[in-house]
Structure formats: C-alpha cells, structure tokens
Enzyme design. Structure first.
Site, short mmCIF file in Angstrom:
data_model
loop_
_atom_site.label_atom_id
_atom_site.label_comp_id
_atom_site.label_asym_id
_atom_site.label_seq_id
_atom_site.Cartn_x
_atom_site.Cartn_y
_atom_site.Cartn_z
N HIS A 76 0.82 -1.22 0.00
CA HIS A 76 0.00 0.00 0.00
C HIS A 76 0.85 1.27 0.00
O HIS A 76 0.37 2.33 0.39
CB HIS A 76 -0.99 -0.02 1.19
CG HIS A 76 -0.36 0.00 2.54
ND1 HIS A 76 -0.96 -0.54 3.66
CD2 HIS A 76 0.82 0.50 2.98
CE1 HIS A 76 -0.18 -0.38 4.71
NE2 HIS A 76 0.90 0.25 4.34
N HIS A 115 -0.67 5.75 9.00
CA HIS A 115 0.72 6.20 9.12
C HIS A 115 0.81 7.63 9.63
O HIS A 115 1.80 8.31 9.40
CB HIS A 115 1.42 6.08 7.77
CG HIS A 115 1.30 4.72 7.11
ND1 HIS A 115 0.11 4.26 6.60
CD2 HIS A 115 2.21 3.74 6.91
CE1 HIS A 115 0.30 3.03 6.09
NE2 HIS A 115 1.55 2.70 6.28
N HIS A 143 10.49 -4.42 4.76
CA HIS A 143 11.05 -3.10 4.48
C HIS A 143 11.41 -2.39 5.78
O HIS A 143 10.86 -2.69 6.83
CB HIS A 143 10.15 -2.23 3.60
CG HIS A 143 8.79 -1.85 4.12
ND1 HIS A 143 7.86 -2.76 4.59
CD2 HIS A 143 8.18 -0.63 4.22
CE1 HIS A 143 6.75 -2.13 4.94
NE2 HIS A 143 6.92 -0.83 4.74
N GLU A 188 4.11 -4.92 9.29
CA GLU A 188 2.85 -4.83 8.54
C GLU A 188 2.34 -6.21 8.10
O GLU A 188 1.19 -6.33 7.67
CB GLU A 188 3.01 -3.90 7.33
CG GLU A 188 3.19 -2.44 7.76
CD GLU A 188 3.20 -1.47 6.58
OE1 GLU A 188 3.13 -0.25 6.83
OE2 GLU A 188 3.27 -1.91 5.41
FE FE Z 1 2.60 1.03 5.36
#
Ligand code: FE
Ligand code: FE
Lengths: 116, 280, 280, 116
Positions: free
Chosen positions: B12, B59, B193, B240
């Site tokens: 996303h 976020h 990530h 995530e």
């Molecule tokens: Fe994210």
C-alpha cells in the site's frame, strides 16, 4: 515479556513507550505538517515553529540540521518524520540515503540488488 | 448468511499511488510491479464482491500518539482521504457500510476484542492505495468498505497471534450476518522493508517467500513469531505482516491460492500479491 | 516491586463537585453523602500512596462517537480538565506518570488487551470528582494518576467479565514493576442510576447492596452478569459497575473491607463507598 | 449473543450501534456544546445551528421543542444531550422530571423514597 524486551537489531531504534514520551513534542510538530498552513508556517520561521511545540534544544538542532539519525535518537518516529522529509522535498529513498550515508543512486541500487 | 469470497494481499506504499497519478505503470521501473495486478482485477470483476473489509495501518493521517488505538474499526457511511503532508493526491470519498460494520463490532466485543469504534474516520494511503490499485481510475465507489486499522507504528503493537485472532473473530461475524452480501478481505502493507535508521533499505527476500508460502497453508506457524522477530527478519516496517495475518484469519482453514506475485523493489519495499479463494 | 495498597470505590457525579465548589458539604441534603468520606481520607493519609490508577468513564469531554475506545489508558506526564458544557468548574492539572503507565501498556498488550494509548488526554468529572473528594481543596497534585477509561456510553460495551480481567492484567503489571511505589486503585461511578427515558430516576437499593457485598469476597459472581443485566437491574447508567469490577480485579483474591458507606440519593444516583485493603 | 440482543427494559432505549448511526449528527451537535462559543452560536440561531450539523427534520424539531424523549428516539445519547440540557440551564433532575412527566419536586421525592 515480548513487549518490554528491547530487540537489539543493529541500526534500528525501537520506537516504544519511553521513546514516544521522549519524542512527543517533536512528533506532534511533525504530525502538524499534514496541514499545508503548518508547512508554510514552519518554512517562514523554522526555529520559532519548533519553539511553539516545545522541542528540546537537541530536537530543535536536529530539525534545523536535517539530521534524521539524530531525530530518531531524540524520540522521532519515522512515520511523523516522513512528513518533515516531505516538506523538505525528500522521499523515503532520499531519507534512506541520508541515513545510510550513501548517494541516492547507490541506495536505490542496493534495493534492486536485494531482489536478485 | 453473508459469504467470504476470499482474501487479497497487496502493498500500500504511497509511491504506488503517485506512480498511478503520473501514469507511470508501464515504465521500466514500475511495469514489473503493476504486472502483478491484472489477475487480481479479473478475479474481482468475476466475483463482484459487495463489501471489502480492509486491514490497514494509519501512518499518521488520522491517528497520532495522543490517542493511538491498538485496533480501530469504522462504522461510517463514508470515509474521506486527506492531505498526508508529502504530496500524495487525495482520492474521492470511499463508500462505507454501517449494518455489517456494527454487527462486526458486536461480534468483536463479545469475543473480547477491545475495539476503538469510528463513526467518522479519515483513511490514509494504507487503505486508499489498495483501492486505487484494484479499481484503476478510482472506480471503487460501488464497493462498500469496512476499514480495520492495526497499530504498526508504536511498540507495543498487537502480536501476530492477536491479529490473526482478530481476523478469526471478524470471520465469525461475517458468517453470522443475516444477508447475502459477498465479502472480500484485503491484507495490506508489507512485505519486508525498513525506512528508519542505519538499517534503512533492509529487505529479506527469503523471509518474504517463507511468509507467502506459509500464510497460504499454515498461517498458525506465523503466529508464533513476535513483533521483535518481525523487526529483525522483515525490517522495522515488516510488522505490517500483521495485516496479512488478520486477513488470513478471516478465511477458511483451507484456501486455494489463485495468484501470486512478488517484486523487489518498489520504493524501499518488497511487494507481494496473493489471491486466496475461500473454501467455505 | 511496586505494591498495591488497596482499592476505593466512589461515585463521581458532577453534582458532588458542584456541591464542593459551593461549600455545601454540611447542608442537610449533602451531609449524609459527605459523611462517608472522612474514613477514606484518613486511610489515604495513613497509607501515603504514590500512584493512583483510576478507572473512570468519559461522559463526552474527550471522547466522542467519532473515535470511541473500548479501553483507553493514559501515559502522559500531566492531564487537564476542561469545560464540559454544563457548568462544573474545571480543576487544576492532574499529575501523570509515564514509567509505570508504559509498563502497564506492555503488560496489557502482552495479555491481549487492545488498549487505546493516550499521551495527551483531557479527563472529565469521572476522574476529577473522585480526586476532589479524596483530597479536598484540590490538594491532589502530589499523587501521580494513571487514568484508565472504560466505554460506558455506547453499546456494545466491554462485559463485566472483560473489565474484571482488565483489572487483573493491570494488577500483574503493577506487581511486576521494578520500583517501590505504593499504588491505590479507584473504581469510580455507580451505583444504580438511570438518567434517560421514562425510566429516569430508577434506583435499586437491594441490587446495590448485593453488589457491594459480593464485590468484596466473590467478585467473580458479578462477572457472570451481562451489560443487559446491569441495565435492567441497576439502570442504564448502572453499567458503571464495570469500573468497580476493574478495580476489584487489580486487588488480591482476599481483601479486608475497612469501610463501607451507602447513601440515596445524590442527584439521580445511589452512591456507594468502599475501602478494600489488599492482602498481598 | 449479548451485544446484539435488545434488552427490553420498559422506558429505556438501548443506545447501540444502529441508534448511534441514526443519531450521529444530533450527538455531534450536542458534543460541540462543550465549547462556550458553540453554546453562544446555538443561542443566537437555534435552527441555523441545527442545519449546520445536518440534523434531520425530526431531530431539529425535537431540539426546538426541548423534547427529550423525542431526542432519545431520534438517536440522541443522554451523555451528549446532557450538554444540551446544561445549555438550557437544566440539570439531570430537571431532565428526569421532564422525561417522567413529574414536577421536579415530585421527581426528587421519588429518588429520596428509593433510599427508604
Ligand atoms: Fe505502510
Ligand atoms: Fe458517570
């Protein structure tokens, strides 16, 4: 207990409760940058904008120096710092390069290599 | 009874939304990523779901550290996107759904999930980028969205096991809803990530592939991981994966893997796509 | 290790704060109510707790239906009160505490409580009136407060059983905290009352007395009640018993009842006071 | 299931999810009355203030009529309605009297009798 253990991953600061307490004012300032008017106000008077949120001298210096690693040490969370970076015209790859001491090109190459 | 059609996993990251805004889907950098999506769109087109339950994380658009929920769920008739501060273009309003949403809230509170319930909620790229990806040209307003937001920003975070159980409770809620709606579930974000620190740019292809393999047939194995394990193996933002586990929890024990795609990198991230069809 | 001294139950209705503002403690209407408090104050004076964990509900100062937590906990260094719209005078800032607060958050998330964590939080009469009552003249700034807010305003609400377990998890958190702090726990609100509908003014003395009796020695018995049971037996706002159950969950299995007081009515409410001393 | 059951307690409307959806605009308006400036704005133009929050005609009429029972039926929650009552100078005992069709004195007496 899993949550109070500090994962010792080199090059990674765990953004946990105590860090969130330490960085609250800094992160609150960065969160304000969701608003265009706040971004403008910061650009007009960077130091004054930091003072308005009550940043510590260390946090303020790191903002004025664009020192991302220092901002993380002072309790910054990358999610709110990303909004500060955006205001400076930097994307997450630019920020990655800054933090790793690489050029942006070298940082991007490193990412491509991870897929090979 | 409402029916769970299946689940979809997708990245996303905002860069995807920006690439779509600039029509860069066929550039050399982006094509290998966008090539993963036509089969997903074809499946959605064939299945015609009425409702999408979307697991995402915020976020820093709507939620800040002042009042940070572990789990939040929307029950609003509509959701708005807004300026996130660094240039992604807000997308048109997302259609909500109140009846199944409240039914899920009842189920979740009965099952001892301590939800923050949102009758008004701005949704960020974590939810909007997947909608833009599934329905290009932002043609997503026919589908009713139920946002479920998981804290991935500040430790302590809900464990992988807790997120999987959250999905199981939502699955029970959907299956006990009196209606004939067809529901699809999105697990957004990931895969490995890390954005922050000297370790920025960390990606772990072997671990990502293990996660994708295991999620399909043995999701409980992944629930033995802690969030500290995820930070170590998948990077600071690799937590995530919890949204993928929540999605998997909604589905039946056995699922059919209809499609898989994996590409490194988009921006700083490894991107994984799965379409899992439900068996019951 | 930090130590739980014991628990206190008390009403928190705004009319009490207003009566104190107007120095009406000795009037015929109020004296029978305020007579319940000197023994509580004497116990606090003798015990000198460092920290108070206060279970309360927010009646619409900080939290609205837009983002309504089931359970919220504060981790802020200070909390402010504010205008609630109908005339109770805001009180001076409440001192917070960050270290034990974050430790409790870690414990709670480990124990699968899905807290909303608040680094900035305005606290309403549910929390402030008890402080004014325990330390008249608003001399409460020496004590560090950890607010724990429970949804009592919109169904579905956390069950009595869930609230009791919340307290048990917080009890484990306090006892595992490396420090020599002395902690007192407040269960605020109740007892039977109903503000809304044709049934407004409903009070159930027999049920209240059953609750007070049972809470001391057999709290698990009360956790078999549902919130619907509480609405029926204790009135629509009688669900505030959940804060008493959360308090009781923090304490040891056996406690010593040092003081009890019960008075009807203050404003629309039955008011109960208990001081329970912890045994471990 | 306990949460989806509707407790059938006479004289009591369960404020649950569907009621919270129905009453959202009304409750949001009442929640705004935490602010003195909002209370003032309402007093200056009651109907206009209702319209600004998108109240339904039924909700608006019930506000203008000070009809507490109608406000509850239209999705009002007593916690936010209490702020509307406060703005009118009514306390919870006045509101109790209004809802039960008693005088305030009789309502207070009923409460005292509950203790006997
Ligand atoms: Fe994210
Ligand atoms: Fe209350």
């Amino acid at each position: 207990m899993s949550n109070s253990s500090h994962a010792d991953v080199p090059g990674t600061i765990k953004f946990d409760g105590p860090m969130a307490t330490k960085g609250y004012a800094l992160n609150k300032m960065c969160y304000s940058f969701n608003e265009a008017s706040a971004r403008e106000a910061f650009k007009q008077d960077e130091a004054g904008y930091c003072d308005r949120f009550g940043l510590t001298p260390e946090q303020k210096a790191a903002i004025l120096d664009r020192d991302i690693l220092a901002l993380l040490r002072e309790g910054g969370s990358i999610y709110y710092l990303a909004k500060f970076a955006g205001l400076l015209g930097l994307n997450v790859q630019d920020v990655g390069a800054l933090q790793t001491g690489m050029t942006v090109e070298a940082f991007k190459e490193k990412l491509v290599r991870a897929g090979e | 009874m409402a029916q769970v059609l299946g689940g979809i996993t997708t990245s996303h990251i905002p860069a995807i939304g920006m690439a779509m805004d600039r029509h860069e889907e066929d550039t050399p950098y982006w094509k290998p990523f966008f090539d993963g999506y036509p089969p997903v769109r074809a499946w959605l087109e064939a299945q015609q779901p009425d409702i999408a339950v979307v697991f995402y994380n915020d976020h820093g658009l709507e939620f800040f550290l002042d009042k940070k929920p572990t789990f939040a769920i929307g029950t609003a008739p509509q959701y708005h996107n807004a300026d996130e501060g660094w240039g992604i273009k807000p997308i048109p309003p997302v259609t909500g759904e109140t009846e199944l949403s409240w039914h899920l809230v009842n189920q979740l509170i009965d099952d001892e999930f301590d939800m923050t319930v949102c009758q008004e909620l701005r949704v960020d790229h974590g939810l909007t980028v997947p909608l833009s990806l599934m329905w290009p040209g932002n043609r997503y307003q026919h589908i009713k969205v139920i946002p479920v937001c998981i804290n991935c920003e500040r430790h302590p975070m809900p464990s992988p096991k807790r997120c999987y159980k959250l999905g199981q409770s939502i699955g029970r809620g959907i299956r006990s809803f009196a209606g004939d709606q067809k529901v699809v579930v999105f697990g957004t974000g990931g895969l490995s990530h890390q954005l922050d620190g000297e370790r920025a740019g960390f990606i772990n292809k072997a671990f990502d592939q293990y996660c994708m393999d295991t999620l399909v047939g043995h999701p409980e194995e992944l629930t033995r991981l802690t969030n500290d394990d995820l930070v170590e193996k998948a990077g600071a933002q690799g937590v995530e994966l919890n949204m993928w586990l929540a999605m998997r929890g909604v589905l039946s024990e056995h699922v059919t893997e209809l499609h898989r795609h994996y590409h490194i990198p988009v921006s700083n991230t490894a991107a994984g796509v799965l379409v899992l069809e439900n068996e019951d």
